[in-house]
Write a protein that holds these residues in place. Structure first.
Motif, PDB file in Angstrom:
ATOM      1  N   PHE A   6       0.856  -1.200   0.000  1.00 50.19           N
ATOM      2  CA  PHE A   6       0.000   0.000   0.000  1.00 50.19           C
ATOM      3  C   PHE A   6       0.878   1.232   0.000  1.00 50.19           C
ATOM      4  CE2 PHE A   6       0.695  -1.253   4.421  1.00 50.19           C
ATOM      5  CZ  PHE A   6       1.158  -0.086   4.991  1.00 50.19           C
ATOM      6  N   GLU A   7       0.287   2.356  -0.377  1.00 49.84           N
ATOM      7  CA  GLU A   7       0.987   3.634  -0.318  1.00 49.84           C
ATOM      8  C   GLU A   7       0.558   4.349   0.960  1.00 49.84           C
ATOM      9  OE1 GLU A   7       1.310   7.406  -3.234  1.00 49.84           O
ATOM     10  OE2 GLU A   7       0.962   5.467  -4.228  1.00 49.84           O
ATOM     11  N   TYR A   8       1.535   4.944   1.655  1.00 48.71           N
ATOM     12  CA  TYR A   8       1.260   5.540   2.973  1.00 48.71           C
ATOM     13  C   TYR A   8       1.207   7.068   2.870  1.00 48.71           C
ATOM     14  CZ  TYR A   8       2.134   6.606   7.928  1.00 48.71           C
ATOM     15  OH  TYR A   8       2.053   7.076   9.202  1.00 48.71           O
ATOM     16  N   HIS A   9       0.177   7.679   3.480  1.00 52.98           N
ATOM     17  CA  HIS A   9       0.044   9.145   3.492  1.00 52.98           C
ATOM     18  C   HIS A   9      -0.118   9.581   4.947  1.00 52.98           C
ATOM     19  CE1 HIS A   9      -1.004   8.900  -0.854  1.00 52.98           C
ATOM     20  NE2 HIS A   9      -1.540   7.764  -0.462  1.00 52.98           N
ATOM     21  N   ALA A  10       0.518  10.687   5.308  1.00 56.03           N
ATOM     22  CA  ALA A  10       0.413  11.154   6.698  1.00 56.03           C
ATOM     23  C   ALA A  10       0.110  12.647   6.729  1.00 56.03           C
ATOM     24  CB  ALA A  10       1.704  10.848   7.447  1.00 56.03           C
ATOM     25  N   PRO A  11      -1.144  13.050   6.444  1.00 55.83           N
ATOM     26  CA  PRO A  11      -1.483  14.478   6.427  1.00 55.83           C
ATOM     27  C   PRO A  11      -1.424  15.091   7.825  1.00 55.83           C
ATOM     28  CG  PRO A  11      -3.465  13.145   6.276  1.00 55.83           C
ATOM     29  CD  PRO A  11      -2.319  12.191   6.217  1.00 55.83           C
ATOM     30  N   ALA A  12      -1.172  16.418   7.839  1.00 48.47           N
ATOM     31  CA  ALA A  12      -1.104  17.116   9.124  1.00 48.47           C
ATOM     32  C   ALA A  12      -2.405  17.874   9.405  1.00 48.47           C
ATOM     33  CB  ALA A  12       0.079  18.081   9.114  1.00 48.47           C
ATOM     34  N   HIS A  13      -3.180  18.136   8.352  1.00 48.99           N
ATOM     35  CA  HIS A  13      -4.402  18.932   8.524  1.00 48.99           C
ATOM     36  C   HIS A  13      -5.640  18.095   8.232  1.00 48.99           C
ATOM     37  CE1 HIS A  13      -2.047  22.479   9.154  1.00 48.99           C
ATOM     38  NE2 HIS A  13      -1.341  22.165   8.095  1.00 48.99           N
ATOM     39  N   ILE A  14      -6.696  18.391   8.918  1.00 47.83           N
ATOM     40  CA  ILE A  14      -7.921  17.605   8.786  1.00 47.83           C
ATOM     41  C   ILE A  14      -8.510  17.735   7.374  1.00 47.83           C
ATOM     42  CG2 ILE A  14      -9.422  19.422   9.781  1.00 47.83           C
ATOM     43  CD1 ILE A  14      -9.799  15.622  10.311  1.00 47.83           C
ATOM     44  N   ASP A  15      -8.403  18.934   6.761  1.00 50.01           N
ATOM     45  CA  ASP A  15      -8.943  19.115   5.399  1.00 50.01           C
ATOM     46  C   ASP A  15      -8.208  18.226   4.407  1.00 50.01           C
ATOM     47  OD1 ASP A  15     -10.553  20.931   6.520  1.00 50.01           O
ATOM     48  OD2 ASP A  15      -9.478  22.702   5.783  1.00 50.01           O
ATOM     49  N   GLU A  16      -6.882  18.163   4.605  1.00 47.75           N
ATOM     50  CA  GLU A  16      -6.054  17.342   3.706  1.00 47.75           C
ATOM     51  C   GLU A  16      -6.423  15.861   3.873  1.00 47.75           C
ATOM     52  OE1 GLU A  16      -1.313  16.553   3.115  1.00 47.75           O
ATOM     53  OE2 GLU A  16      -1.942  18.003   4.629  1.00 47.75           O
ATOM     54  N   LEU A  30      -8.536   4.785   6.268  1.00 48.51           N
ATOM     55  CA  LEU A  30      -7.871   5.574   7.306  1.00 48.51           C
ATOM     56  C   LEU A  30      -7.166   4.605   8.233  1.00 48.51           C
ATOM     57  CD1 LEU A  30     -10.673   8.124   8.226  1.00 48.51           C
ATOM     58  CD2 LEU A  30      -8.563   8.585   6.962  1.00 48.51           C
ATOM     59  N   LEU A  31      -5.947   4.949   8.598  1.00 46.98           N
ATOM     60  CA  LEU A  31      -5.163   4.103   9.501  1.00 46.98           C
ATOM     61  C   LEU A  31      -4.962   4.852  10.815  1.00 46.98           C
ATOM     62  CD1 LEU A  31      -3.251   1.619   9.992  1.00 46.98           C
ATOM     63  CD2 LEU A  31      -1.407   3.072   9.127  1.00 46.98           C
ATOM     64  N   ALA A  32      -5.418   4.251  11.911  1.00 42.87           N
ATOM     65  CA  ALA A  32      -5.161   4.843  13.233  1.00 42.87           C
ATOM     66  C   ALA A  32      -4.101   3.961  13.909  1.00 42.87           C
ATOM     67  CB  ALA A  32      -6.450   4.943  14.012  1.00 42.87           C
ATOM     68  N   ALA A  53      -2.857   7.915   7.313  1.00 47.21           N
ATOM     69  CA  ALA A  53      -2.679   7.887   8.771  1.00 47.21           C
ATOM     70  C   ALA A  53      -3.329   9.113   9.399  1.00 47.21           C
ATOM     71  CB  ALA A  53      -1.194   7.850   9.106  1.00 47.21           C
ATOM     72  N   VAL A  54      -4.022   8.902  10.528  1.00 48.47           N
ATOM     73  CA  VAL A  54      -4.671  10.040  11.202  1.00 48.47           C
ATOM     74  C   VAL A  54      -3.809  10.575  12.349  1.00 48.47           C
ATOM     75  CG1 VAL A  54      -7.017   9.262  10.641  1.00 48.47           C
ATOM     76  CG2 VAL A  54      -5.979   8.573  12.808  1.00 48.47           C
ATOM     77  N   SER A  55      -2.735   9.873  12.685  1.00 50.99           N
ATOM     78  CA  SER A  55      -2.001  10.188  13.918  1.00 50.99           C
ATOM     79  C   SER A  55      -1.420  11.601  13.958  1.00 50.99           C
ATOM     80  CB  SER A  55      -0.887   9.163  14.141  1.00 50.99           C
ATOM     81  OG  SER A  55      -0.097   9.099  12.982  1.00 50.99           O
ATOM     82  N   ARG A  56      -1.035  12.166  12.786  1.00 51.74           N
ATOM     83  CA  ARG A  56      -0.413  13.499  12.810  1.00 51.74           C
ATOM     84  C   ARG A  56      -1.409  14.615  12.566  1.00 51.74           C
ATOM     85  NH1 ARG A  56       4.858  12.435   9.151  1.00 51.74           N
ATOM     86  NH2 ARG A  56       5.555  10.578  10.247  1.00 51.74           N
ATOM     87  N   VAL A  57      -2.647  14.277  12.345  1.00 54.06           N
ATOM     88  CA  VAL A  57      -3.644  15.311  12.044  1.00 54.06           C
ATOM     89  C   VAL A  57      -3.896  16.162  13.295  1.00 54.06           C
ATOM     90  CG1 VAL A  57      -6.063  15.707  11.414  1.00 54.06           C
ATOM     91  CG2 VAL A  57      -4.750  13.939  10.230  1.00 54.06           C
ATOM     92  N   GLU A  58      -3.889  17.474  13.098  1.00 54.25           N
ATOM     93  CA  GLU A  58      -4.135  18.438  14.182  1.00 54.25           C
ATOM     94  C   GLU A  58      -5.383  18.064  14.995  1.00 54.25           C
ATOM     95  OE1 GLU A  58      -6.409  20.895  10.724  1.00 54.25           O
ATOM     96  OE2 GLU A  58      -5.800  22.006  12.500  1.00 54.25           O
ATOM     97  N   GLY A  59      -5.260  18.141  16.291  1.00 58.64           N
ATOM     98  CA  GLY A  59      -6.427  17.947  17.175  1.00 58.64           C
ATOM     99  C   GLY A  59      -6.788  16.504  17.445  1.00 58.64           C
ATOM    100  N   MET A  60      -6.168  15.559  16.741  1.00 57.20           N
ATOM    101  CA  MET A  60      -6.537  14.148  16.909  1.00 57.20           C
ATOM    102  C   MET A  60      -6.156  13.615  18.298  1.00 57.20           C
ATOM    103  SD  MET A  60      -8.062  12.280  14.527  1.00 57.20           S
ATOM    104  CE  MET A  60      -8.640  12.485  12.847  1.00 57.20           C
TER     105      MET A  60
END
Ligand SMILES: Cc1cc2nc3c(=O)[nH]c(=O)nc-3n(C[C@H](O)[C@H](O)[C@H](O)COP(=O)(O)OP(=O)(O)OC[C@H]3O[C@@H](n4cnc5c(N)ncnc54)[C@H](O)[C@@H]3O)c2cc1C
Length: 324
Positions: A6-16, A30-32, A53-60
């Protein structure tokens, strides 16, 4: 068993995060903490090419309590943090208690609140390896046309077995979700479709935060979990309740079940039945009966359906009688 590529993505913002989910559609998950998703990928029950990945998203990771506005929990909060948080232990001890009953400490250190709430439904005939699926033939949830648990049914009866959703729903939780670029604030119970094959319906969403009203001194909340072995097991029946009283009389009462249907089950008519009355033995028996008739287990996880249903009645009675 290896995890498919799989391809891994780690956005920092909730909109992204929401935009990635929309862009990749069904080919994305979504990967938690991964404690549920990665197991399903190993079994080839799901094969997303993109994991966000949701781990780096602001406010999570937020845990905040204010006595006027209540509790805010980021969906990425670890289960171990729900247990150790002073704010949660002080104001909503039932959440910490329910979290201690989930899996084992190694899993609780990885697993998150959002992953727990959004976990998929489970069934003897679904949570199996691909080789097993080939031998027996696919059930509805695996793309077939027959339910193996309820012969002749064209509906999927896979069971929702999360421990935290019933507790949060009983407490009146709301969910802040991002869906198609829009943010909405909805009752947590509205996320569930009640259908085993697609437990969250058709649309994709990111659960961002959970909010709870301020805890009052009049609130009593409890959670009872029935499982065959203490330690790792999922609930095969569970009862959560939250009751508020003025003096001896009930002012509000919510009971929510898990492990007995394809979604958490908010028992109907509890408030109308109990409002303005003390929790007498007769009223407790009546409420336990309402819970019993709201549970509709079938023989597709451990334990017999009849026993699981009877346990709902027993646990509701015990939990209500535990109210101080
Ligand atoms: C041995 C074992 C025992 C277990 N016992 C229990 C138990 O007793 N009780 C129980 O409730 N669970 C149990 N679980 C299931 C699971 O580990 C937990 O429910 C855990 O909390 C899942 O969280 P996670 O962060 O690992 O989720 P993940 O595996 O990362 O994700 C689970 C699902 O939620 C989705 N998701 C994750 N975050 C979000 C988000 N923010 N928005 C929308 N969707 C999201 C993912 O896409 C995925 O579909 C057990 C698991 C194992 C392996």
């Amino acid at each position: 068993m290896r995890i498919p590529d799989f391809e891994y993505h780690a956005p920092a913002h909730i909109d992204e995060c929401g935009a990635l989910l929309s862009a990749f559609g069904e080919d994305c998950a979504l990967l938690a903490g991964g404690t549920e998703l990665l197991v399903r990928m190993k079994y080839r029950l799901t094969r997303p090419s993109h994991l966000v990945a949701v781990s780096r998203v602001e406010g999570m990771g937020e845990i905040g309590y204010d006595r006027d506005t209540g509790l805010v929990l980021g969906a990425g909060v670890k289960l171990s943090a729900l247990i150790s948080s002073t704010a949660i232990r002080e104001h909503y001890p039932v959440i910490s208690h329910a979290a201690t009953l989930i899996a084992a400490s190694q899993i609780r250190n990885m697993a998150t609140l959002g992953g727990n709430i959004c976990q998929n439904t489970r069934c003897f005939y679904y949570n199996r390896s691909a080789a097993w699926g080939k031998a027996v033939g696919p059930c509805i949830k695996r793309g077939g046309t027959q339910c193996h648990a309820v012969r002749g049914s064209s509906r999927c009866f896979a069971v929702y077995q999360g421990d935290l959703a019933p507790v949060l729903i009983a407490l009146g939780a709301r969910a802040l979700v991002i869906r198609n670029g829009q943010t909405s604030d909805v009752p947590l119970e509205s996320l569930y479709s009640g259908e085993g094959r697609a437990p969250f319906g058709a649309g994709r969403f990111v659960l961002w935060k959970i909010t709870l009203p301020p805890a009052t001194h009049a609130l009593f909340a409890g959670y009872r979990k029935y499982r065959l072995r203490d330690g790792l097991d999922f609930p095969i029946a569970g009862v959560a309740l939250a009751v508020e009283r003025a003096g001896a009389d009930v002012t509000s009462l919510r009971i929510c079940l898990t492990g007995v249907w394809s979604s958490p089950v908010l028992v109907k008519q509890t408030e109308e039945t109990a409002k303005g009355k003390p929790l007498s033995p007769d009223l407790v028996a009546e409420l336990a009966e309402l819970a019993y008739w709201s549970a509709h287990p079938v023989e597709n996880v451990e334990g017999t359906a009849a026993r699981r249903r009877s346990m709902v009645r027993l646990m509701t009675r015990e939990a209500l009688l535990g109210a101080p």
